[in-house]
Every structure is written in C-alpha cells, then in structure tokens.
Write a protein that holds these residues in place. Structure first.
Motif, PDB file in Angstrom:
ATOM      1  N   LEU A   1      -1.817  35.472   6.490  1.00  0.00           N
ATOM      2  CA  LEU A   1      -3.154  35.751   5.966  1.00  0.00           C
ATOM      3  C   LEU A   1      -3.494  34.866   4.771  1.00  0.00           C
ATOM      4  N   ARG A   2      -2.479  34.390   4.055  1.00  0.00           N
ATOM      5  CA  ARG A   2      -2.762  33.438   2.974  1.00  0.00           C
ATOM      6  C   ARG A   2      -3.279  32.115   3.543  1.00  0.00           C
ATOM      7  N   ARG A   3      -2.712  31.697   4.667  1.00  0.00           N
ATOM      8  CA  ARG A   3      -3.169  30.457   5.300  1.00  0.00           C
ATOM      9  C   ARG A   3      -4.431  30.681   6.125  1.00  0.00           C
ATOM     10  N   PHE A   4      -4.596  31.873   6.637  1.00  0.00           N
ATOM     11  CA  PHE A   4      -5.708  32.198   7.535  1.00  0.00           C
ATOM     12  C   PHE A   4      -6.364  33.495   7.061  1.00  0.00           C
ATOM     13  N   PRO A   5      -7.080  33.435   5.922  1.00  0.00           N
ATOM     14  CA  PRO A   5      -7.688  34.648   5.362  1.00  0.00           C
ATOM     15  C   PRO A   5      -8.720  35.297   6.277  1.00  0.00           C
ATOM     16  N   GLY A   6      -9.315  34.519   7.172  1.00  0.00           N
ATOM     17  CA  GLY A   6     -10.346  35.062   8.047  1.00  0.00           C
ATOM     18  C   GLY A   6      -9.815  35.753   9.280  1.00  0.00           C
ATOM     19  N   ALA A   7      -8.493  35.959   9.353  1.00  0.00           N
ATOM     20  CA  ALA A   7      -7.891  36.580  10.528  1.00  0.00           C
ATOM     21  C   ALA A   7      -8.365  38.012  10.703  1.00  0.00           C
TER      22      ALA A   7
ATOM     23  N   THR B   1      -3.940  29.193  19.894  1.00  0.00           N
ATOM     24  CA  THR B   1      -3.558  30.431  20.539  1.00  0.00           C
ATOM     25  C   THR B   1      -3.561  30.228  22.043  1.00  0.00           C
ATOM     26  N   GLU B   2      -2.840  31.067  22.740  1.00  0.00           N
ATOM     27  CA  GLU B   2      -2.809  30.984  24.191  1.00  0.00           C
ATOM     28  C   GLU B   2      -3.864  31.899  24.787  1.00  0.00           C
ATOM     29  N   THR B   3      -4.553  31.407  25.814  1.00  0.00           N
ATOM     30  CA  THR B   3      -5.474  32.228  26.583  1.00  0.00           C
ATOM     31  C   THR B   3      -4.860  32.477  27.952  1.00  0.00           C
ATOM     32  N   GLU B   4      -5.557  33.244  28.771  1.00  0.00           N
ATOM     33  CA  GLU B   4      -5.018  33.494  30.111  1.00  0.00           C
ATOM     34  C   GLU B   4      -5.042  32.238  30.975  1.00  0.00           C
ATOM     35  N   LYS B   5      -5.808  31.224  30.550  1.00  0.00           N
ATOM     36  CA  LYS B   5      -5.933  30.009  31.346  1.00  0.00           C
ATOM     37  C   LYS B   5      -5.200  28.811  30.744  1.00  0.00           C
ATOM     38  N   SER B   6      -5.170  28.714  29.429  1.00  0.00           N
ATOM     39  CA  SER B   6      -4.615  27.516  28.807  1.00  0.00           C
ATOM     40  C   SER B   6      -4.328  27.809  27.340  1.00  0.00           C
ATOM     41  N   LEU B   7      -4.581  26.827  26.485  1.00  0.00           N
ATOM     42  CA  LEU B   7      -4.455  26.982  25.044  1.00  0.00           C
ATOM     43  C   LEU B   7      -5.823  26.776  24.412  1.00  0.00           C
TER      44      LEU B   7
ATOM     45  N   TRP C   1     -15.295  22.485  12.095  1.00  0.00           N
ATOM     46  CA  TRP C   1     -14.190  22.764  13.008  1.00  0.00           C
ATOM     47  C   TRP C   1     -14.579  22.306  14.414  1.00  0.00           C
ATOM     48  N   VAL C   2     -13.614  21.809  15.161  1.00  0.00           N
ATOM     49  CA  VAL C   2     -13.760  21.582  16.595  1.00  0.00           C
ATOM     50  C   VAL C   2     -12.971  22.679  17.300  1.00  0.00           C
ATOM     51  N   ILE C   3     -13.610  23.401  18.223  1.00  0.00           N
ATOM     52  CA  ILE C   3     -12.970  24.535  18.891  1.00  0.00           C
ATOM     53  C   ILE C   3     -13.023  24.314  20.401  1.00  0.00           C
ATOM     54  N   GLY C   4     -11.893  24.414  21.050  1.00  0.00           N
ATOM     55  CA  GLY C   4     -11.835  24.265  22.506  1.00  0.00           C
ATOM     56  C   GLY C   4     -10.392  24.391  22.969  1.00  0.00           C
ATOM     57  N   THR C   5     -10.191  24.442  24.265  1.00  0.00           N
ATOM     58  CA  THR C   5     -11.078  23.885  25.245  1.00  0.00           C
ATOM     59  C   THR C   5     -11.066  24.760  26.485  1.00  0.00           C
TER      60      THR C   5
ATOM     61  N   GLN D   1     -12.774  33.792  23.130  1.00  0.00           N
ATOM     62  CA  GLN D   1     -11.360  33.554  22.837  1.00  0.00           C
ATOM     63  C   GLN D   1     -11.110  33.388  21.346  1.00  0.00           C
ATOM     64  N   VAL D   2     -11.965  32.645  20.652  1.00  0.00           N
ATOM     65  CA  VAL D   2     -11.726  32.439  19.220  1.00  0.00           C
ATOM     66  C   VAL D   2     -12.024  33.713  18.438  1.00  0.00           C
ATOM     67  N   ASN D   3     -12.979  34.491  18.886  1.00  0.00           N
ATOM     68  CA  ASN D   3     -13.333  35.723  18.160  1.00  0.00           C
ATOM     69  C   ASN D   3     -12.258  36.796  18.262  1.00  0.00           C
ATOM     70  N   ARG D   4     -11.327  36.648  19.199  1.00  0.00           N
ATOM     71  CA  ARG D   4     -10.173  37.543  19.230  1.00  0.00           C
ATOM     72  C   ARG D   4      -9.394  37.486  17.929  1.00  0.00           C
ATOM     73  N   LEU D   5      -9.493  36.342  17.237  1.00  0.00           N
ATOM     74  CA  LEU D   5      -8.682  36.122  16.039  1.00  0.00           C
ATOM     75  C   LEU D   5      -9.453  36.323  14.744  1.00  0.00           C
ATOM     76  N   LEU D   6     -10.782  36.469  14.805  1.00  0.00           N
ATOM     77  CA  LEU D   6     -11.602  36.399  13.596  1.00  0.00           C
ATOM     78  C   LEU D   6     -12.128  37.757  13.162  1.00  0.00           C
ATOM     79  N   GLU D   7     -12.003  38.033  11.865  1.00  0.00           N
ATOM     80  CA  GLU D   7     -12.580  39.251  11.298  1.00  0.00           C
ATOM     81  C   GLU D   7     -14.104  39.172  11.326  1.00  0.00           C
ATOM     82  N   GLN D   8     -14.641  37.981  11.014  1.00  0.00           N
ATOM     83  CA  GLN D   8     -16.083  37.755  11.082  1.00  0.00           C
ATOM     84  C   GLN D   8     -16.355  36.838  12.270  1.00  0.00           C
ATOM     85  N   PRO D   9     -16.782  37.387  13.405  1.00  0.00           N
ATOM     86  CA  PRO D   9     -16.944  36.568  14.606  1.00  0.00           C
ATOM     87  C   PRO D   9     -18.049  35.525  14.448  1.00  0.00           C
ATOM     88  N   ILE D  10     -17.949  34.458  15.221  1.00  0.00           N
ATOM     89  CA  ILE D  10     -18.986  33.441  15.262  1.00  0.00           C
ATOM     90  C   ILE D  10     -19.777  33.617  16.554  1.00  0.00           C
ATOM     91  N   ASP D  11     -21.002  33.089  16.566  1.00  0.00           N
ATOM     92  CA  ASP D  11     -21.830  33.216  17.768  1.00  0.00           C
ATOM     93  C   ASP D  11     -22.586  31.925  18.020  1.00  0.00           C
TER      94      ASP D  11
END
Length: 584
Positions: free
Chosen positions: A156-162, A281-287, A300-304, A329-339
């Motif tokens: 959480l120190r490295r990733f406070p938005g978790a 992170t791993e998804t059901e299809k890839s990373l 940030w670049v987010i994918g893929t 997939q990314v919002n699984r990890l975020l306290e404040q989701p993006i849209d």
C-alpha cells in the motif's frame, strides 16, 4: 572490437528520401527489406553493418503498424513462463539488457512493477516462482535484480490507490520500457546513417522475377505517384501483419500463416491512479499492465486485450467492449475506479502471431520463423518486439547464406542507435543544456529521453530560429521538435507527427486536434505544402480522430472497422497522379 558508433547521423529529410528512391532505382542492391516496423528496420541495420548495400521501403510511416502500438515494454514475458517457454524468456531478457545498456539507453529505462496479490497464498507462490525464474535467467541483465515479496502495508505504500480488502500483498520486480515508435524510427535512421537507402510512403505492389527467382520489387512512391523497379540480389519480407498479403503476391502457398491478434490500450492521466510503480495482474485471458507512460510523466498506459482481428490491417479499431474490458480489469485493483470520462487516448495494434493448433490467440507462441518460399526471397514472421534484433539477424543470415563472396557476421549487438553515443555523458549536463535551450530542467529531461545525444541537432535548429524554442500550444513539446520531425526524422504527414513523432494523439483529450493547424503550418515550408494542402492535412486528421472516437463506441469489431474506414487515409491526399504501371 570495431567501433560502430556514429558521429554524423543522416537527417531523414524529404530530400534525403527522394535521393534514396532515386538511388534504389538506379542500382542493384544486395538486400531490399520490405516493411519498416521494428523487425524490418532492424534487418536493414543488420545488413548494412555487414557491409551490404541495402534498401528499406515502407508503405506507410516508420513504425506505423504494430511497432507503434505495443505495451511500450522490453521484457522477458511472464506469460511465456506459464507456457514453459524458458528459451524465449531467456532470449528476451538478454535482448532487454542490450537495449537498456548498450543500444538505446536514451530511449529505454528500467521501471518497477508491483504484482498486487488478491489471493496471497496461491498468487504469491506462482508469481514468486515466475519472477524468481526472471532473477535467474536475467541475472545481470540491465535492471535491478531480485524480486521482493511485499506485505500488505509495504504494497500500500507503493500503491496507495489499491482497493482496500482486495489487495493483500504484492511482489515487486523490474522490466524495461520505451517509446516503441521513436525506437523503431531511430533504428531506421541508424540504418540510413550507416549507408542504407530508406524511404517511407513507398509501397511494394509486385515482385520482380527472373527465371523463377525474386530479383527485387516494384515500389509505388505514394507521394509522387511514380512506380520504381528496385532490383536486389535478395529481398526480405518483414511486413508483420501484412506477411500473408505479400505471400499472396507470390501466387503460392506457404508452410505457415499469420494470425492477427488485436491488443487495445487506453491512456489516462497519472493522477487518476495513485501508485508509485507500474502494476501488473493476471486476467482470465492474459495479463493486464498499468504502465508509467514512457513519453510523459503525467499519464498511464493500461492494457491489453488479446482477441482475433479479421478486418483492416492498417487501422485496427478498439470497440466499446474492448475498453469496457480493460476498465473492468483495472478497477478490480482500484479503490477509486476510473471510467470512460478519464480516458484521454486509445490505441489498438495487431500482433502477428504464427498460427498454431490452439483456437485462442493468447495461447499462440511468440516464436519467430524465417522461410525462403522462392529463391531470392526471405520471409521473417512472428516474434515479439523485444527480440526484434534476433529476428533481424536470423532473416539476414538466411538472405546472405548463398550470396557469393564472404559476408560478415551480424554485429548489431554492439551498434548503438542514433542518440545513444555520448548520451550518458551529456545527461550529466542538465543545467548547461537548460541554459542553452532556455528551458527548465524537466524539459531537458524530456528532450534527452527523446533524442539522446542527438539533442544537439535540435539545439542548432533553435539557434538558427529562436522562435522555435517556444512550446507548441499548451504542450510540453517545443516547436523545434515539430520541425525536426520532418527535417531529421522522416515525417511526411500531419498524422506522422501527431501520432508517432509525438504522442499528442493519445495524451490529450482533444487527440491533438487543437494544435493540428499550428503543426501543419510549422512544417508546411519544409514539405512544400501550399495553403490548400495544409487545410487538407488538417481536415484529414480531424476526420480521422472523429472516426476513431466513434469506432470506440461501437459494440463489435465489424462495426468499429466500418466506422474507422470511413475516414480518408493521409497517404491518399498527396494529390499525385497514379502514373503508369511499370511492368514487373
């Protein structure tokens, strides 16, 4: 050891392009390379540094296909560890080291990633094992070594938005990152600086044949309209996703085929995700990667994604479903989701995978292959961005295997790209450079990360025209960088500048439309554009952006493809006559 560094890089100007095409028309080359993606540009550099005469032609712009639309990483590939493909991972880690330390230290940098653990027992075991293999295979390979296991508090120190309650620990490790489009363009420029003849907007429309052999190609100059027969002892097809199309030009079958997989990424402002490191992170299809943007500290670049694509190869389109998937997939990890409202850029690229028995593209291998379907022609296909140099070497090895006379071995493992030689020494002079350019230290860092030691060429442009030292609009790019894109980096169209020489097409909410007019008028004198042509370039770019935004709202690939293709192509507005077809 031979000193392969350069003191006088060739400027890929419009005049140099014309000279290269004229030279290709008037001589027989040792090697002609088709396609200036990373593998084709790498093959041209490999061949020319062996002492061969080389031509490199590209139908569109340098890196305009797959090689400008990757995840911006040079990495070993955790997903390939799950396939137990240790040889590919080791090869990639070795090449990662070369890129970071020797070939392109100005363009590539190590970056820390944290793999957040949602199931700490199970996840920690397999992730730790995987990156532990990284430690072993990549020992001494360009990044800080030894992964670290993190408890919940340290994560959480490295990733406070978790997301609280979801992220329960982490594993920290390093990868390499780079701006792929600039890297590929620099490969082409380095090849030109060693003597290769390079030209974009030069489309191969047929092969030249004699006695059952391929002896070159018929090239259509899309800027002038003329057709140029280019003769070569050996021709290398490095067309990536277009490999099958080139094979069809031969009229015969092949032992392999290409299956294109679409990978979509989104770009969001840095302040929308509170993290000190990249995330994976791993998804059901890839990373899924959340990557600090290599060309901007503010994004940030987010994918893929990883899905089949059976439509237009030049303009793969991201759909609403693709973007929704990434957000979910990314919002699984975020306290404040993006849209969707947070997204400032979207891009889609095609992976040229070697077709296999599996029905899922995510299970296909990233191994590459080299084949000679007919005498005189070599095809290189498959692979991954990080291992481009190995692919290029293998292709040229095959091309020269039966050439008369002795041909030197590949030496590209010690050939730095333009801007690498002297970069580290120059990087210690931030304060002096800031004073000379009249900019702040952050801008100097930005310039060194884009040009390396070639930043001195930019300084000469500003010294001659001080007004070009001013920023472009509200962006962090200098106006001189826009001019330099044309005079030194081979840009021929507005799209080339806004999409690949800069990244304004994906780092601003307006996708670069607001500065398009200023950019077009800055480069008009260097490209010979009159006011009518300036307006056509601006309008073509604006309509392209509108088509991409509408495509991003479509529910499926087919409808997105139709919408994207409704926009005109920048390579079709030069206004040049088609010219008479020259018989092959």
């Amino acid at each position: 050891m031979v000193d392969r560094s350069l003191t006088s890089p060739v400027a890929m100007s419009p005049a140099e392009r014309a000279r290269a095409l004229d030279a290709m028309a008037s001589t027989e080359l040792d090697v002609l390379v088709i396609g200036a993606g990373v593998v084709g540009a790498g093959a041209a550099l490999d061949a020319v540094t062996r002492g061969l005469s080389v031509g490199l032609v590209e139908a569109r712009d340098y890196a305009s296909g797959t090689s400008s639309r990757s995840s911006k990483l040079v990495h070993g590939g955790l997903r390939y560890l799950k396939q137990l493909n240790f040889s590919l991972v080791f090869e990639a880690l070795r090449e990662r080291s070369l890129i970071l330390e020797t070939l392109a230290p100005h363009l590539a940098k190590p970056v820390e990633f944290v793999y957040p653990l949602e199931r700490p027992g199970l996840d920690r075991a397999w992730v730790g094992a995987g990156v532990g293999v990284y430690d072993v295979l990549g020992a001494g390979r360009g990044v800080p070594q030894h992964h670290r296991h993190l408890g919940k508090r340290a994560t959480l120190r490295r990733f406070p938005g978790a997301k609280r309650g979801a992220v329960r620990g982490g594993v920290s490790f390093y990868e390499g990152q780079l701006d792929d489009a600039r890297h590929t363009m620099m490969l082409a420029r380095t090849a030109a600086s060693h003597g290769a003849l390079v030209a974009s907007s030069a489309r191969v429309v047929d092969f030249l044949r004699e006695d059952g052999r391929i002896v070159g190609a018929l090239v259509h100059d899309l800027e002038s309209g003329r057709h140029i027969p280019v003769r070569a002892k050996r021709t290398v097809n490095a067309a990536g996703p277009w490999t099958d199309e080139i094979q069809q030009m031969l009229g015969g079958s092949s032992d392999f085929r290409i299956r294109t997989s679409k990978g979509v990424h989104i770009v969001v402002p840095r302040d929308r995700i509170d993290s000190e490191t990249g995330l994976i992170t791993e998804t059901e299809k890839s990373l899924l990667f959340v990557i600090p943007c290599p060309w901007s500290d503010n994004h940030w670049v987010i994918g893929t994604t990883d899905t089949d694509w059976d439509h237009d190869l030049a303009h793969p389109a991201a759909t609403r479903a693709d973007i929704d998937y990434i957000l979910a997939q990314v919002n699984r990890l975020l306290e404040q989701p993006i849209d969707h409202d947070d997204i400032v850029g979207v891009y889609a690229g095609l992976r040229p995978l070697l077709a296999g028995a599996s029905e899922q593209t995510s299970a296909l291998s990233r191994e590459h292959t080299v084949a000679t379907p007919v005498p005189g022609l070599v095809i290189v296909a498959g692979g991954k961005y990080t291992t481009y140099r190995v692919m290029a070497k293998d292709a040229i090895d095959a091309a020269v295997a039966d050439l008369p006379g002795r041909v030197a071995k590949s030496c590209t493992e010690r050939v730095p790209l333009v801007g690498a030689d002297g970069y580290r020494e120059l990087s210690f002079s931030h304060a002096r450079l800031a004073d000379e350019f009249g900019v702040d230290l952050a801008t100097v860092e930005h310039l060194l990360g884009r040009y390396g030691s070639a930043v001195t060429e930019l300084r000469e442009i500003i010294a001659a025209q001080p007004e070009l030292g001013a920023p472009l609009g509200n962006s962090r790019y200098l106006r001189a960088e826009i001019v330099y894109a044309v005079t030194h980096e081979g840009a021929l169209h507005l799209d080339d500048i806004l999409t690949r020489r800069t990244r304004l097409s994906v780092e601003t909410g307006d996708r670069g439309v607001l500065v398009a007019a200023e950019v077009a008028r800055l480069v008009a004198p260097y490209l010979g554009w009159d006011e009518e042509r300036v307006e056509r370039e601006i309008e073509t770019y604006r309509v392209r952006v509108e088509a991409e935004l509408r495509a991003n709202e479509q529910p499926d690939d087919r409808s997105a493809d139709v919408v994207r293709l409704s926009a005109p192509d920048s390579r079709g507005i030069a206004g040049a006559p088609e010219g008479d077809r020259v018989s092959a």
